[in-house]
Write a protein that holds these residues in place. Structure first.
Motif, PDB file in Angstrom:
ATOM      1  N   MET A  23     -36.711 -12.542  10.711  1.00 47.52           N
ATOM      2  CA  MET A  23     -37.037 -13.963  10.649  1.00 47.52           C
ATOM      3  C   MET A  23     -35.797 -14.832  10.433  1.00 47.52           C
ATOM      4  O   MET A  23     -35.855 -16.040  10.626  1.00 47.52           O
ATOM      5  N   ARG A  24     -34.703 -14.212  10.026  1.00 46.40           N
ATOM      6  CA  ARG A  24     -33.467 -14.954   9.734  1.00 46.40           C
ATOM      7  C   ARG A  24     -32.293 -14.119  10.225  1.00 46.40           C
ATOM      8  O   ARG A  24     -31.903 -13.141   9.604  1.00 46.40           O
ATOM      9  N   SER A  25     -31.709 -14.546  11.316  1.00 50.73           N
ATOM     10  CA  SER A  25     -30.614 -13.808  11.930  1.00 50.73           C
ATOM     11  C   SER A  25     -29.308 -14.015  11.151  1.00 50.73           C
ATOM     12  O   SER A  25     -29.189 -14.930  10.333  1.00 50.73           O
ATOM     13  N   GLU A  26     -28.355 -13.159  11.447  1.00 48.43           N
ATOM     14  CA  GLU A  26     -27.029 -13.324  10.850  1.00 48.43           C
ATOM     15  C   GLU A  26     -26.432 -14.667  11.269  1.00 48.43           C
ATOM     16  O   GLU A  26     -25.810 -15.350  10.458  1.00 48.43           O
ATOM     17  N   LYS A  27     -26.643 -15.061  12.508  1.00 47.85           N
ATOM     18  CA  LYS A  27     -26.131 -16.351  12.993  1.00 47.85           C
ATOM     19  C   LYS A  27     -26.714 -17.508  12.172  1.00 47.85           C
ATOM     20  O   LYS A  27     -25.992 -18.421  11.771  1.00 47.85           O
ATOM     21  N   LYS A  28     -28.009 -17.465  11.916  1.00 44.95           N
ATOM     22  CA  LYS A  28     -28.643 -18.524  11.117  1.00 44.95           C
ATOM     23  C   LYS A  28     -28.099 -18.513   9.694  1.00 44.95           C
ATOM     24  O   LYS A  28     -27.802 -19.559   9.121  1.00 44.95           O
ATOM     25  N   MET A  29     -27.937 -17.321   9.123  1.00 47.89           N
ATOM     26  CA  MET A  29     -27.403 -17.208   7.768  1.00 47.89           C
ATOM     27  C   MET A  29     -26.004 -17.794   7.697  1.00 47.89           C
ATOM     28  O   MET A  29     -25.661 -18.508   6.753  1.00 47.89           O
ATOM     29  N   LEU A  30     -25.173 -17.527   8.716  1.00 42.89           N
ATOM     30  CA  LEU A  30     -23.805 -18.052   8.718  1.00 42.89           C
ATOM     31  C   LEU A  30     -23.787 -19.577   8.844  1.00 42.89           C
ATOM     32  O   LEU A  30     -22.927 -20.233   8.263  1.00 42.89           O
TER      33      LEU A  30
END
Length: 94
Positions: A23-30
């Motif tokens: 539900m939360r990609s690494e890209k979104k987290m970054l």
């Protein structure tokens, strides 16, 4: 990213705590990390980033996800506000 050591540490925290998932990609987290860092005092970030960048993989894992006493032993040599920055990231973003 401007602060690769901080990125490395926050990725360790996010992966360890389920902050990166389907539900939360690494890209979104970054992206969320970038917004979080924009709210931090700029003068503290370079020293924290340099210190985190210099840690071995094992020491970084201990600082980010290890036992409290082991974390404290490593953080005693960290720049001011390192522990707070990582804890605030965990509380506010992760």
């Amino acid at each position: 990213m401007k602060y690769p050591g901080i990125k490395r540490a926050t990725l360790e925290i996010a992966y360890d705590n389920g902050g990166i998932n389907r539900m939360r990609s690494e890209k979104k987290m970054l992206g969320e990390l970038a917004r979080f860092l924009e709210r931090q005092p700029e003068e503290i970030l370079p020293a924290i980033d340099e210190w985190l960048s210099a840690l071995s993989d094992d020491d970084l894992q201990t600082v980010c996800t290890g036992e409290h006493y082991e974390m404290e032993a490593l953080l005693k040599d960290a720049p001011p506000f390192t522990d707070r920055l990582l804890n605030d990231y965990f509380d506010e973003v992760c």
